[in-house]
Design a protein around this motif. Structure first.
Motif, mmCIF file in Angstrom:
data_model
loop_
_atom_site.group_PDB
_atom_site.id
_atom_site.type_symbol
_atom_site.label_atom_id
_atom_site.label_comp_id
_atom_site.label_asym_id
_atom_site.label_seq_id
_atom_site.Cartn_x
_atom_site.Cartn_y
_atom_site.Cartn_z
ATOM 1 N N ILE A 1 19.809 3.284 16.268
ATOM 2 C CA ILE A 1 19.792 4.600 16.900
ATOM 3 C C ILE A 1 18.366 5.028 17.236
ATOM 4 N N LYS A 2 17.413 4.738 16.357
ATOM 5 C CA LYS A 2 16.037 5.179 16.588
ATOM 6 C C LYS A 2 15.437 4.537 17.834
ATOM 7 N N SER A 3 15.624 3.244 17.998
ATOM 8 C CA SER A 3 15.047 2.581 19.170
ATOM 9 C C SER A 3 15.804 2.960 20.444
ATOM 10 N N ALA A 4 17.116 3.181 20.349
ATOM 11 C CA ALA A 4 17.868 3.655 21.511
ATOM 12 C C ALA A 4 17.416 5.063 21.893
ATOM 13 N N ASN A 5 17.139 5.884 20.892
ATOM 14 C CA ASN A 5 16.642 7.233 21.141
ATOM 15 C C ASN A 5 15.281 7.183 21.845
ATOM 16 N N LYS A 6 14.422 6.258 21.430
ATOM 17 C CA LYS A 6 13.118 6.094 22.093
ATOM 18 C C LYS A 6 13.302 5.712 23.558
ATOM 19 N N HIS A 7 14.247 4.827 23.820
ATOM 20 C CA HIS A 7 14.519 4.385 25.188
ATOM 21 C C HIS A 7 14.955 5.561 26.062
ATOM 22 N N VAL A 8 15.843 6.380 25.556
ATOM 23 C CA VAL A 8 16.338 7.534 26.303
ATOM 24 C C VAL A 8 15.209 8.545 26.516
ATOM 25 N N LEU A 9 14.410 8.781 25.482
ATOM 26 C CA LEU A 9 13.302 9.725 25.614
ATOM 27 C C LEU A 9 12.263 9.250 26.625
ATOM 28 N N MET A 10 11.983 7.964 26.653
ATOM 29 C CA MET A 10 11.025 7.443 27.624
ATOM 30 C C MET A 10 11.562 7.548 29.049
ATOM 31 N N ALA A 11 12.860 7.311 29.225
ATOM 32 C CA ALA A 11 13.448 7.464 30.555
ATOM 33 C C ALA A 11 13.394 8.921 31.009
ATOM 34 N N ALA A 12 13.688 9.838 30.103
ATOM 35 C CA ALA A 12 13.624 11.265 30.439
ATOM 36 C C ALA A 12 12.190 11.689 30.713
ATOM 37 N N LEU A 13 11.248 11.169 29.952
ATOM 38 C CA LEU A 13 9.838 11.487 30.165
ATOM 39 C C LEU A 13 9.367 11.002 31.526
ATOM 40 N N SER A 14 9.732 9.773 31.892
ATOM 41 C CA SER A 14 9.309 9.260 33.202
ATOM 42 C C SER A 14 9.955 10.058 34.329
ATOM 43 N N TYR A 15 11.203 10.477 34.164
ATOM 44 C CA TYR A 15 11.875 11.310 35.173
ATOM 45 C C TYR A 15 11.136 12.644 35.338
ATOM 46 N N ASN A 16 10.777 13.266 34.213
ATOM 47 C CA ASN A 16 10.086 14.554 34.271
ATOM 48 C C ASN A 16 8.676 14.420 34.846
ATOM 49 N N LEU A 17 7.995 13.309 34.551
ATOM 50 C CA LEU A 17 6.660 13.106 35.119
ATOM 51 C C LEU A 17 6.719 12.925 36.632
ATOM 52 N N LYS A 18 7.715 12.185 37.104
ATOM 53 C CA LYS A 18 7.882 12.027 38.550
ATOM 54 C C LYS A 18 8.135 13.381 39.207
ATOM 55 N N LYS A 19 8.949 14.192 38.549
ATOM 56 C CA LYS A 19 9.249 15.517 39.086
ATOM 57 C C LYS A 19 7.993 16.399 39.081
ATOM 58 N N LEU A 20 7.210 16.320 38.031
ATOM 59 C CA LEU A 20 5.982 17.100 37.929
ATOM 60 C C LEU A 20 4.997 16.708 39.024
ATOM 61 N N HIS B 1 16.655 4.242 36.138
ATOM 62 C CA HIS B 1 15.838 4.120 34.925
ATOM 63 C C HIS B 1 16.508 3.223 33.886
ATOM 64 N N SER B 2 17.306 2.302 34.341
ATOM 65 C CA SER B 2 17.968 1.293 33.490
ATOM 66 C C SER B 2 18.680 1.897 32.287
ATOM 67 N N MET B 3 19.503 2.906 32.536
ATOM 68 C CA MET B 3 20.231 3.542 31.447
ATOM 69 C C MET B 3 21.720 3.165 31.440
ATOM 70 N N LYS B 4 22.100 2.195 32.282
ATOM 71 C CA LYS B 4 23.500 1.755 32.243
ATOM 72 C C LYS B 4 23.815 1.108 30.895
ATOM 73 N N ARG B 5 22.873 0.325 30.434
ATOM 74 C CA ARG B 5 23.039 -0.332 29.135
ATOM 75 C C ARG B 5 21.688 -0.314 28.432
ATOM 76 N N ILE B 6 21.701 0.094 27.191
ATOM 77 C CA ILE B 6 20.463 0.135 26.420
ATOM 78 C C ILE B 6 20.427 -1.092 25.530
ATOM 79 N N ASN B 7 19.457 -1.934 25.760
ATOM 80 C CA ASN B 7 19.309 -3.147 24.965
ATOM 81 C C ASN B 7 18.325 -2.890 23.832
#
Length: 148
Positions: A92-111, A82-88
């Motif tokens: 902090i707010k936009s980096a937080n959005k990036h992490v939340l979207m990666a976690a959301l996509s991971y959870n949706l795949k699991k669901l 999920h391209s989390m090696k480096r956050i471009n």
């Protein structure tokens, strides 16, 4: 509170006490004239957990195995797929959005993996005694050849 917004307890000695101490350079350094200690407000909880982990080796081993089977695979998947090696992102707010979207996509795949799928073909259950009697009648009608 510190610069990041975390609440801390700060302990500080006076310059008078540390100025005459023979261990001042070892404890405080050459330039600093006092000692300052920062502790989290949750330090009693950290200390209790540390004591618990040092007391029972089996419990420590159990927690380590549990963490390695639950948390670490998620982090590995997020980093590698999920391209989390480096956050471009800037800030902090936009980096937080990036992490939340990666976690959301991971959870949706699991669901989607665990959601119930609709069955297209409906199967009927036959009555077991009828099947059993039919099978036994077929066995009685067949002849058995022995290889002696």
């Amino acid at each position: 509170m510190d610069s990041k917004g975390y609440r801390k307890k700060v302990y500080r000695s006076s310059e008078k006490d540390c100025g005459k101490c023979p261990l001042r350079e070892v404890c405080c350094g050459k330039v600093t004239k006092f000692k300052k200690l920062d502790d989290s407000i949750h330090k009693p909880l950290y200390d209790a957990m540390h004591e618990k982990l040092n007391r029972d080796k089996n419990y420590t081993r159990y927690l380590t195995k549990r963490r390695s089977s639950t948390v670490e695979p998620v982090l590995g998947t997020l980093i590698n797929h999920h391209s989390m090696k480096r956050i471009n992102a800037r800030g902090i707010k936009s980096a937080n959005k990036h992490v939340l979207m990666a976690a959301l996509s991971y959870n949706l795949k699991k669901l989607l993996k665990f959601s119930a799928r609709k069955v297209k073909i409906k199967a009927q259950i036959q009555d077991l005694p009828k099947v059993k009697s039919w099978f036994l009648s077929k066995l009685q009608n067949t002849s058995v050849i022995s290889l002696n």
